[in-house]
Design a protein around this motif. Structure first.
Motif, PDB file in Angstrom:
ATOM      1  N   ALA A  88       3.444  -6.408  -0.505  1.00  0.00           N
ATOM      2  CA  ALA A  88       4.507  -6.052   0.441  1.00  0.00           C
ATOM      3  C   ALA A  88       4.372  -4.556   0.679  1.00  0.00           C
ATOM      4  O   ALA A  88       4.679  -3.749  -0.187  1.00  0.00           O
ATOM      5  N   TRP A  89       3.845  -4.197   1.849  1.00  0.00           N
ATOM      6  CA  TRP A  89       3.532  -2.802   2.146  1.00  0.00           C
ATOM      7  C   TRP A  89       4.774  -2.069   2.609  1.00  0.00           C
ATOM      8  O   TRP A  89       5.717  -2.660   3.117  1.00  0.00           O
ATOM      9  N   ILE A 147       3.250  10.968   4.182  1.00  0.00           N
ATOM     10  CA  ILE A 147       4.410  10.216   3.696  1.00  0.00           C
ATOM     11  C   ILE A 147       4.074   9.521   2.388  1.00  0.00           C
ATOM     12  O   ILE A 147       2.898   9.376   2.032  1.00  0.00           O
ATOM     13  N   THR A 148       5.115   9.080   1.695  1.00  0.00           N
ATOM     14  CA  THR A 148       4.925   8.311   0.477  1.00  0.00           C
ATOM     15  C   THR A 148       4.526   6.888   0.842  1.00  0.00           C
ATOM     16  O   THR A 148       5.113   6.280   1.733  1.00  0.00           O
ATOM     17  N   VAL A 149       3.513   6.390   0.171  1.00  0.00           N
ATOM     18  CA  VAL A 149       2.991   5.055   0.419  1.00  0.00           C
ATOM     19  C   VAL A 149       3.309   4.220  -0.811  1.00  0.00           C
ATOM     20  O   VAL A 149       3.049   4.648  -1.937  1.00  0.00           O
ATOM     21  N   THR A 150       3.877   3.033  -0.610  1.00  0.00           N
ATOM     22  CA  THR A 150       4.164   2.129  -1.726  1.00  0.00           C
ATOM     23  C   THR A 150       3.786   0.707  -1.359  1.00  0.00           C
ATOM     24  O   THR A 150       3.682   0.363  -0.188  1.00  0.00           O
ATOM     25  N   GLY A 151       3.598  -0.079  -2.370  1.00  0.00           N
ATOM     26  CA  GLY A 151       3.328  -1.493  -2.194  1.00  0.00           C
ATOM     27  C   GLY A 151       3.714  -2.230  -3.464  1.00  0.00           C
ATOM     28  O   GLY A 151       3.560  -1.693  -4.559  1.00  0.00           O
ATOM     29  N   ASP A 152       4.258  -3.429  -3.311  1.00  0.00           N
ATOM     30  CA  ASP A 152       4.618  -4.293  -4.444  1.00  0.00           C
ATOM     31  C   ASP A 152       3.901  -5.616  -4.273  1.00  0.00           C
ATOM     32  O   ASP A 152       3.842  -6.153  -3.163  1.00  0.00           O
ATOM     33  N   ARG A 153       3.386  -6.134  -5.387  1.00  0.00           N
ATOM     34  CA  ARG A 153       2.678  -7.409  -5.340  1.00  0.00           C
ATOM     35  C   ARG A 153       3.650  -8.500  -4.883  1.00  0.00           C
ATOM     36  O   ARG A 153       4.770  -8.563  -5.305  1.00  0.00           O
ATOM     37  N   ARG A 154       3.171  -9.342  -3.994  1.00  0.00           N
ATOM     38  CA  ARG A 154       3.995 -10.473  -3.498  1.00  0.00           C
ATOM     39  C   ARG A 154       3.788 -11.668  -4.384  1.00  0.00           C
ATOM     40  O   ARG A 154       2.795 -11.918  -4.930  1.00  0.00           O
TER      41      ARG A 154
END
Length: 154
Positions: A88-89, A147-154
């Protein structure tokens, strides 16, 4: 008439001496060909190459195991093996990160590498994300310089 003959003889003698002099100089030039430029290349060469340094071969059995072509460098050495999957970007799209070092997020594509939990993603739109992968492989966080880049595993 005697003057004509004397002048003709003098001219013929001068022409003959010029011709003989230039022939002698030409033969000296041909005999000296190549001597002015110094030595070019190696001296004392042999056709067999015996004077060349021997090549160093690795000891048998010390070769590195071949890396799979579809695995990015250093993926197995850290939690980077947990990188492939759907994420989830931060932009709201799902980023699909593949084990072969490629990724897509919406209309964009990227290549990625990972070493010691540090992920670098080069996107086709020009941004480069520098991310840190959590040890458990469930969260990415970093920046692309803006910018801050985040991602969470789906």
């Amino acid at each position: 008439m005697a003057r004509k003959n004397a002048a003709g003889r003098l001219m013929a003698a001068g022409l003959l001496s010029v011709m003989l002099g230039s022939m002698g100089a030409a033969s000296q030039l041909f005999a000296q060909a190549g001597s002015i430029g110094g030595t070019i290349g190696k001296t004392d060469k042999s056709q067999s190459g015996a004077d060349e340094a021997p090549s160093i071969r690795p000891e048998p059995g010390t070769r590195k195991p071949a890396r799979k072509a579809d695995t990015p460098r250093n993926v197995a050495s850290s939690s980077c093996s947990k990188m492939p999957g759907n994420w989830a970007w931060f932009t709201g799209v799902t980023a699909v990160i593949r084990a072969n070092g490629t990724a897509t997020a919406g209309p964009y594509s990227a290549t990625w590498t990972c070493a010691n939990d540090s992920v670098v993603m080069h996107w086709n739109h020009g941004y480069t994300d520098r991310l840190r992968l959590s040890r458990d492989g469930t969260h990415l966080e970093g920046t692309n310089g803006f910018i801050t880049v985040t991602g969470d595993r789906r």
